[in-house]
Design a protein around this motif. Structure first.
Motif, PDB file in Angstrom:
ATOM      1  N   PHE A  33      14.808 -10.193   3.769  1.00 27.31           N
ATOM      2  CA  PHE A  33      14.096 -10.557   2.550  1.00 27.31           C
ATOM      3  C   PHE A  33      14.974 -11.402   1.642  1.00 27.31           C
ATOM      4  O   PHE A  33      16.173 -11.154   1.527  1.00 27.31           O
ATOM      5  N   GLU A  34      14.353 -12.345   0.972  1.00 31.28           N
ATOM      6  CA  GLU A  34      15.029 -13.057  -0.097  1.00 31.28           C
ATOM      7  C   GLU A  34      14.988 -12.205  -1.361  1.00 31.28           C
ATOM      8  O   GLU A  34      14.022 -11.475  -1.608  1.00 31.28           O
ATOM      9  N   LYS A  35      16.053 -12.298  -2.156  1.00 35.31           N
ATOM     10  CA  LYS A  35      16.082 -11.607  -3.436  1.00 35.31           C
ATOM     11  C   LYS A  35      14.921 -12.099  -4.291  1.00 35.31           C
ATOM     12  O   LYS A  35      14.692 -13.292  -4.425  1.00 35.31           O
ATOM     13  N   GLY A  36      14.172 -11.143  -4.865  1.00 36.06           N
ATOM     14  CA  GLY A  36      13.047 -11.532  -5.699  1.00 36.06           C
ATOM     15  C   GLY A  36      12.058 -10.400  -5.863  1.00 36.06           C
ATOM     16  O   GLY A  36      12.243  -9.294  -5.342  1.00 36.06           O
ATOM     17  N   PRO A  37      10.967 -10.645  -6.587  1.00 36.95           N
ATOM     18  CA  PRO A  37       9.974  -9.597  -6.868  1.00 36.95           C
ATOM     19  C   PRO A  37       9.357  -8.986  -5.618  1.00 36.95           C
ATOM     20  O   PRO A  37       9.077  -7.796  -5.587  1.00 36.95           O
ATOM     21  N   MET A  38       9.121  -9.799  -4.585  1.00 37.13           N
ATOM     22  CA  MET A  38       8.498  -9.258  -3.377  1.00 37.13           C
ATOM     23  C   MET A  38       9.385  -8.225  -2.720  1.00 37.13           C
ATOM     24  O   MET A  38       8.916  -7.150  -2.330  1.00 37.13           O
ATOM     25  N   PHE A  39      10.680  -8.518  -2.591  1.00 36.33           N
ATOM     26  CA  PHE A  39      11.590  -7.565  -1.961  1.00 36.33           C
ATOM     27  C   PHE A  39      11.699  -6.297  -2.799  1.00 36.33           C
ATOM     28  O   PHE A  39      11.709  -5.185  -2.271  1.00 36.33           O
ATOM     29  N   ARG A  40      11.780  -6.442  -4.106  1.00 37.67           N
ATOM     30  CA  ARG A  40      11.871  -5.266  -4.971  1.00 37.67           C
ATOM     31  C   ARG A  40      10.646  -4.374  -4.806  1.00 37.67           C
ATOM     32  O   ARG A  40      10.756  -3.158  -4.664  1.00 37.67           O
ATOM     33  N   GLU A  41       9.464  -4.973  -4.794  1.00 39.42           N
ATOM     34  CA  GLU A  41       8.235  -4.196  -4.638  1.00 39.42           C
ATOM     35  C   GLU A  41       8.170  -3.552  -3.258  1.00 39.42           C
ATOM     36  O   GLU A  41       7.753  -2.404  -3.111  1.00 39.42           O
ATOM     37  N   TRP A  42       8.571  -4.293  -2.226  1.00 37.50           N
ATOM     38  CA  TRP A  42       8.589  -3.744  -0.867  1.00 37.50           C
ATOM     39  C   TRP A  42       9.525  -2.544  -0.802  1.00 37.50           C
ATOM     40  O   TRP A  42       9.178  -1.498  -0.244  1.00 37.50           O
ATOM     41  N   LEU A  43      10.706  -2.678  -1.361  1.00 39.59           N
ATOM     42  CA  LEU A  43      11.706  -1.616  -1.294  1.00 39.59           C
ATOM     43  C   LEU A  43      11.252  -0.376  -2.053  1.00 39.59           C
ATOM     44  O   LEU A  43      11.379   0.752  -1.557  1.00 39.59           O
ATOM     45  N   LEU A  44      10.696  -0.544  -3.252  1.00 39.50           N
ATOM     46  CA  LEU A  44      10.238   0.597  -4.029  1.00 39.50           C
ATOM     47  C   LEU A  44       9.067   1.300  -3.340  1.00 39.50           C
ATOM     48  O   LEU A  44       8.974   2.530  -3.343  1.00 39.50           O
ATOM     49  N   THR A  45       8.178   0.513  -2.719  1.00 39.21           N
ATOM     50  CA  THR A  45       7.067   1.115  -1.980  1.00 39.21           C
ATOM     51  C   THR A  45       7.582   1.895  -0.777  1.00 39.21           C
ATOM     52  O   THR A  45       7.105   2.993  -0.471  1.00 39.21           O
ATOM     53  N   LYS A  46       8.570   1.335  -0.081  1.00 40.12           N
ATOM     54  CA  LYS A  46       9.156   2.018   1.073  1.00 40.12           C
ATOM     55  C   LYS A  46       9.806   3.339   0.640  1.00 40.12           C
ATOM     56  O   LYS A  46       9.721   4.345   1.345  1.00 40.12           O
ATOM     57  N   ILE A  47      10.447   3.340  -0.529  1.00 39.16           N
ATOM     58  CA  ILE A  47      11.082   4.551  -1.038  1.00 39.16           C
ATOM     59  C   ILE A  47      10.034   5.633  -1.313  1.00 39.16           C
ATOM     60  O   ILE A  47      10.178   6.787  -0.883  1.00 39.16           O
ATOM     61  N   VAL A  48       8.972   5.270  -2.030  1.00 39.81           N
ATOM     62  CA  VAL A  48       7.936   6.243  -2.376  1.00 39.81           C
ATOM     63  C   VAL A  48       7.263   6.773  -1.120  1.00 39.81           C
ATOM     64  O   VAL A  48       7.067   7.982  -0.950  1.00 39.81           O
ATOM     65  N   ASN A  49       6.903   5.884  -0.201  1.00 40.23           N
ATOM     66  CA  ASN A  49       6.245   6.316   1.031  1.00 40.23           C
ATOM     67  C   ASN A  49       7.177   7.135   1.911  1.00 40.23           C
ATOM     68  O   ASN A  49       6.737   8.023   2.637  1.00 40.23           O
ATOM     69  N   GLY A  50       8.491   6.822   1.862  1.00 37.53           N
ATOM     70  CA  GLY A  50       9.450   7.617   2.616  1.00 37.53           C
ATOM     71  C   GLY A  50       9.504   9.045   2.129  1.00 37.53           C
ATOM     72  O   GLY A  50       9.583   9.985   2.922  1.00 37.53           O
ATOM     73  N   GLU A  51       9.453   9.225   0.811  1.00 33.40           N
ATOM     74  CA  GLU A  51       9.440  10.595   0.276  1.00 33.40           C
ATOM     75  C   GLU A  51       8.150  11.304   0.641  1.00 33.40           C
ATOM     76  O   GLU A  51       8.155  12.471   1.030  1.00 33.40           O
ATOM     77  N   GLU A  85       0.815  -1.210   0.000  1.00 33.76           N
ATOM     78  CA  GLU A  85       0.000   0.000   0.000  1.00 33.76           C
ATOM     79  C   GLU A  85       0.852   1.264   0.000  1.00 33.76           C
ATOM     80  O   GLU A  85       1.760   1.426   0.819  1.00 33.76           O
ATOM     81  N   LEU A  86       0.526   2.181  -0.915  1.00 36.78           N
ATOM     82  CA  LEU A  86       1.160   3.493  -0.917  1.00 36.78           C
ATOM     83  C   LEU A  86       0.485   4.379   0.124  1.00 36.78           C
ATOM     84  O   LEU A  86      -0.730   4.319   0.319  1.00 36.78           O
TER      85      LEU A  86
END
Length: 461
Positions: A386-404, A120-121
């Protein structure tokens, strides 16, 4: 050397008041990363013991467990997050039959990913108009209040759970108010839109009263007002920290990517050739081919050997709000103050887990944020390894956007927004006033286009 008991900073988040934030004035020996205590910053802790007595209670678990028990505080065991909880086996487990291996319970993050394939954003107030009003039947009213200055009211009818409601959005220079008002609570002829609006204006003592400001381009202008603060295109810093590097000059002097860092970059995004690139470029040069990636990756930004301060790189990284920090070594501590910047407000630290040598790669994550920025989703207490994979990538990108997005509420950005908001709101109201004076805004019908509103059942008793 023994460390002092860990203390927690109390932070009331608008959405989750029970969420704790860990301060950096005490070193957490159990935390995945070595962090240098830095005044003015807090870290999100993945080892919280969180209880939910009720939705509006926040606890400080800096005391001992004995003192917690004395106060009657209980801890739900399933919410105790430990880094090791996320390891279902170790290096030697390959020799153990799969049927005998320990199977851990899925984390909340993993369950959410399986159900929604996303995270969730964070919603911000500037999205309210687009979400609830834009593209639907509604009306906009304006005034230039003696005390508040320019004010715009957006109003529409809704039926929620069988009850008639008025949804309103009031915009002023210094604040925005959004909410639902039951039709039964409006002391006016609810079939007459003008009387309803006049009643609402009196409730907040607006003077002069609100005037219909319904021009064809008014919704677009209001949407532009919000989009100044909602960025769909972000520029994010990425810095690479080698073993024994602690200063800005050392970190920004790195020019080569290690295999581990290169693997992480491939997970984070895609490399592009910037010459001729016609999409968002985050301020990078697309003409002279000086950079290769849309993220502001420190090792790939323009470099001048004889520039000890690495200003070419710092002018990009230092003007970002969020920065991802990749730590190559386990024994190198990081301070968020090492990159001198007025804009950087949150750092997301990532390193490869030293506990597991086999594939897939596992990453440990921590977040360091300025004190004036509140907590934001997805939270680390739900999962931090996190294991390397789509879930971690999506989690990280969401965390970046929400952090901003969370950082926009910090005083520095809030002051900038208020100046811009003030000027744009004044321009919109002045334009509406000019059209109203020249008769270019249609006079409202008595009933407007309200649909009939039934009486509240409670009023009929």
């Amino acid at each position: 050397m023994k460390h002092k008991p860990i203390k927690h900073k109390r932070t009331l988040n608008p959405f989750l008041s029970y969420l704790f934030s860990r301060t950096l004035d005490e070193f957490c020996e159990d935390y995945p990363h070595n962090l240098i205590p830095t005044p003015g910053y807090w870290i999100e802790c993945s080892r919280q013991k969180i209880a939910f007595p009720n939705q509006h209670t926040i606890w400080d678990d800096s005391e001992s467990e004995h003192e917690d028990a004395a106060r009657g505080i209980t801890v739900e065991p399933q919410l105790e997050r430990n880094c090791s909880d996320l390891y279902e086996d170790d290096e030697d487990s390959d020799n153990v039959p799969s049927s005998q291996r320990f199977r851990r319970k899925k984390t909340a993050i993993e369950e959410q990913w399986e159900q929604q394939q996303g995270f969730e954003l964070t919603s911000v107030e500037q999205e309210t108009y687009e979400k609830y009003f834009y593209g639907t039947e509604h009306w906009n009213y304006f005034t230039n209040d003696e005390d508040l200055g320019p004010v715009i009211l957006s109003i529409k009818q809704e039926t929620i759970n069988g009850r008639d409601q008025f949804r309103i959005l009031v915009r002023a220079i210094s604040y925005t108010v959004h909410g639902l008002i039951p039709a039964s609570c409006v002391f006016a002829d609810r079939y007459n839109r003008e009387e309803v609006v006049r009643s609402l204006g009196k409730e907040v003592n607006l003077n002069p009263p609100l005037t219909l400001g319904q021009l064809p381009d008014t919704p677009e202008e209001l949407l532009k007002l919000d989009q100044v603060f909602i960025k769909s295109e972000l520029k994010v810093g990425v810095i690479y920290v080698k073993e024994g590097q602690y200063t800005e000059e050392q970190i920004l002097d790195n020019n080569e990517n290690s295999p581990l860092f290169e693997e992480f970059l491939q997970l984070l995004g895609d490399k592009v050739r910037l010459r001729g690139f016609d999409k968002y470029k985050g301020g990078l040069d697309t003409v002279h081919d000086l950079t290769e990636i849309m993220f502001h990756v420190s090792t790939q930004l323009p470099y001048e050997k004889h520039d000890p301060q690495k200003l070419q790189r710092k002018r990009h990284i230092g003007n970002d709000i969020v920065c991802v920090v990749f730590l190559e070594a386990d024994n190198t501590a990081f301070s968020p103050a090492c990159i001198k910047s007025h804009f950087l407000h949150t750092f997301i630290l990532v390193r490869v887990s030293a506990r597991i040598k086999r594939k897939p790669t596992r990453y440990e994550v921590s977040v360091v944020t300025r004190d004036e920025v509140g907590a934001y989703k997805p939270y680390l207490w739900e999962q931090s390894v996190f294991e390397k994979g789509p879930m971690f990538r999506e989690w990280l990108l969401t965390k970046i956007v929400n952090g901003e997005r969370a950082s926009y509420s910090a005083p520095k950005f809030a002051r900038m927004q208020e100046r811009t908001r003030s000027q744009m709101l004044e321009d919109i109201v002045a334009n509406l006033a000019n059209h109203a004076e020249t008769g270019q805004i249609p006079k409202p019908y008595r009933r407007g286009s309200w649909r009939p509103i039934g009486e509240d059942p409670c009023m009929l008793r």
